[in-house]
Scaffold this active site. Sequence first.
Site, PDB file in Angstrom:
ATOM      1  N   ASP A  33     -17.768  14.335  -0.528  1.00 55.80           N
ATOM      2  CA  ASP A  33     -16.536  13.978  -1.232  1.00 55.80           C
ATOM      3  C   ASP A  33     -16.595  12.498  -1.603  1.00 55.80           C
ATOM      4  O   ASP A  33     -17.026  11.658  -0.802  1.00 55.80           O
ATOM      5  CB  ASP A  33     -15.322  14.265  -0.342  1.00 55.80           C
ATOM      6  CG  ASP A  33     -14.018  14.288  -1.116  1.00 55.80           C
ATOM      7  OD1 ASP A  33     -13.413  15.365  -1.230  1.00 55.80           O
ATOM      8  OD2 ASP A  33     -13.608  13.203  -1.613  1.00 55.80           O
ATOM      9  N   HIS A 101     -13.015  25.254  -3.804  1.00 55.52           N
ATOM     10  CA  HIS A 101     -13.889  24.453  -2.932  1.00 55.52           C
ATOM     11  C   HIS A 101     -13.345  24.463  -1.512  1.00 55.52           C
ATOM     12  O   HIS A 101     -12.136  24.451  -1.277  1.00 55.52           O
ATOM     13  CB  HIS A 101     -14.015  23.011  -3.432  1.00 55.52           C
ATOM     14  CG  HIS A 101     -12.708  22.322  -3.682  1.00 55.52           C
ATOM     15  ND1 HIS A 101     -11.936  22.560  -4.797  1.00 55.52           N
ATOM     16  CD2 HIS A 101     -12.021  21.419  -2.946  1.00 55.52           C
ATOM     17  CE1 HIS A 101     -10.843  21.830  -4.736  1.00 55.52           C
ATOM     18  NE2 HIS A 101     -10.860  21.121  -3.616  1.00 55.52           N
TER      19      HIS A 101
END
Length: 113
Positions: A33, A101
């Site tokens: 991320d 996700h």
Amino acid sequence: MTFLDTDIFAKIISGEIPCDKVFENDRILAFHDIQPKAKHHVLIVPKANLITAQEVTKENQELFGELFLVAKQVAEKLNLSGYKLAMNVGEDGGQVVPHVHLHLLSSDYKSIL
Ligand code: AMP
């Protein structure tokens, strides 16, 4: 929170936008991320153009299940003894990127997403 206009993850999958890749096979890509909420924060993303987990069906349930298998492999690769898995589903569920996700956060995560 509202959905972003663009499917950034489709652009990452196509290679148009770079990512810090952790895992890839024909169906799934996992990458770090860009704004980590824990020491390790990995996003596990099906390559198919699925917007939210509300799109799970009997036909694609194996793909959704494989997200968990990949999570385990990523955790092993990063040597994590414990971790949190989370998925925001839909705008009202806090989802911002309009592409399915699974978040994997190491045990020092700051808050529930
Ligand atoms: P969600 O709120 O569940 O849709 O989570 C979207 C996540 O995508 C957030 O944690 C963002 O920090 C992350 N993100 C957005 N753009 C990128 C990017 N280009 N590369 C990696 N992660 C990203």
